[in-house]
Design a protein around this motif. Sequence first.
Motif, mmCIF file in Angstrom:
data_model
loop_
_atom_site.group_PDB
_atom_site.id
_atom_site.type_symbol
_atom_site.label_atom_id
_atom_site.label_comp_id
_atom_site.label_asym_id
_atom_site.label_seq_id
_atom_site.Cartn_x
_atom_site.Cartn_y
_atom_site.Cartn_z
ATOM 1 N N ILE A 21 0.862 -1.180 0.000
ATOM 2 C CA ILE A 21 0.000 0.000 0.000
ATOM 3 C C ILE A 21 0.902 1.235 0.000
ATOM 4 C CG2 ILE A 21 -0.204 -0.082 2.532
ATOM 5 C CD1 ILE A 21 -3.045 1.086 2.147
ATOM 6 N N SER A 22 0.640 2.144 -0.907
ATOM 7 C CA SER A 22 1.493 3.326 -1.044
ATOM 8 C C SER A 22 1.127 4.387 -0.009
ATOM 9 C CB SER A 22 1.356 3.922 -2.447
ATOM 10 O OG SER A 22 0.067 4.481 -2.618
ATOM 11 N N ILE A 23 2.063 5.274 0.256
ATOM 12 C CA ILE A 23 1.797 6.392 1.161
ATOM 13 C C ILE A 23 0.644 7.245 0.630
ATOM 14 C CG2 ILE A 23 2.736 8.533 2.096
ATOM 15 C CD1 ILE A 23 3.779 6.065 3.494
ATOM 16 N N SER A 53 -1.886 6.268 -1.147
ATOM 17 C CA SER A 53 -3.138 5.552 -0.906
ATOM 18 C C SER A 53 -3.579 5.695 0.548
ATOM 19 C CB SER A 53 -2.976 4.067 -1.255
ATOM 20 O OG SER A 53 -2.794 3.899 -2.642
ATOM 21 N N ILE A 54 -2.617 5.629 1.464
ATOM 22 C CA ILE A 54 -2.943 5.794 2.882
ATOM 23 C C ILE A 54 -3.491 7.194 3.140
ATOM 24 C CG2 ILE A 54 -1.988 5.896 5.222
ATOM 25 C CD1 ILE A 54 0.067 3.782 4.286
ATOM 26 N N GLN A 101 2.993 -1.986 7.711
ATOM 27 C CA GLN A 101 3.951 -2.107 6.602
ATOM 28 C C GLN A 101 5.126 -1.150 6.769
ATOM 29 O OE1 GLN A 101 2.346 -1.931 2.542
ATOM 30 N NE2 GLN A 101 4.086 -0.695 1.906
ATOM 31 N N TYR A 102 4.848 0.095 7.154
ATOM 32 C CA TYR A 102 5.907 1.112 7.188
ATOM 33 C C TYR A 102 6.632 1.219 8.520
ATOM 34 C CZ TYR A 102 4.496 2.641 2.581
ATOM 35 O OH TYR A 102 4.236 2.673 1.235
ATOM 36 N N GLN A 131 -7.137 -0.790 5.914
ATOM 37 C CA GLN A 131 -6.037 -0.392 5.031
ATOM 38 C C GLN A 131 -5.052 0.531 5.750
ATOM 39 O OE1 GLN A 131 -5.437 -1.770 2.305
ATOM 40 N NE2 GLN A 131 -7.351 -2.626 1.570
ATOM 41 N N CYS A 132 -5.570 1.462 6.535
ATOM 42 C CA CYS A 132 -4.693 2.420 7.217
ATOM 43 C C CYS A 132 -3.794 1.738 8.234
ATOM 44 C CB CYS A 132 -5.527 3.500 7.900
ATOM 45 S SG CYS A 132 -6.329 4.634 6.745
ATOM 46 N N GLY A 185 -1.223 -0.279 6.647
ATOM 47 C CA GLY A 185 -0.153 0.596 6.182
ATOM 48 C C GLY A 185 0.825 0.916 7.297
#
Length: 213
Positions: A71-73, A75-76, A162-163, A155-156, A159
């Motif tokens: 998930i891209s920044i 998108s977040i 993920q990061y 999703q958030c 994210g």
Amino acid sequence: MDISDKTEFTYTAILKDIIRNVYNQSSIITEKSLLNKYQVSRSPVREALLMLCNEEILQSVPRVGYRIKPISIKSIKDAIALRLIIEQSAMEIYFPKLTDKNIDKLEELYKKGEEIEKEQDAFIHWNLNKEFHLTLTAMSGNSYYTKTLEKIMKQCFRGASQYYGESWENNLHREDMRWHRKLIDALKNKDSVEANKILCNDINDYLCSFNTF
């Protein structure tokens, strides 16, 4: 436990492990590994994997298995912007008709948060935070708001996992608790301006954690 219960159990178990960072971006998740890990039959495993793919949490890799979908920044940040719109709109609807029962439910969730404040499990913190905000939004009576918000929050927080890996949940949870207490107090005082401001601060605090990327 019937098939639907087994599917829900398997779905939740996989999601927990994703949020807990048991699986990372390089992990390959296979049906066989899930069968062994969760001791369920093939059907609920496949149904759970399909649900997670439909929610864009996992992606299928033909003849290999499944991976966590990156998930891209952007998108977040886009998801958080939509979250603000939904939660503010919901507040406009539920605020004029708030009841003591509504406030009591929020107080109950806040007390649960106090009980788990030192808990190190990211999923527990995420799930309670999600429940708090879904409870608020559900008071609007708009089921589309609630369903969309739940998807966004998955999703958030995925994210964040993920990061930030295992380091994010404690600091964010402390911020959640601080804003949740202030928001409940503003709702009790019938102060719509303050309640909206606090809600925005709560959500924007989460957004700020991604502004360094």
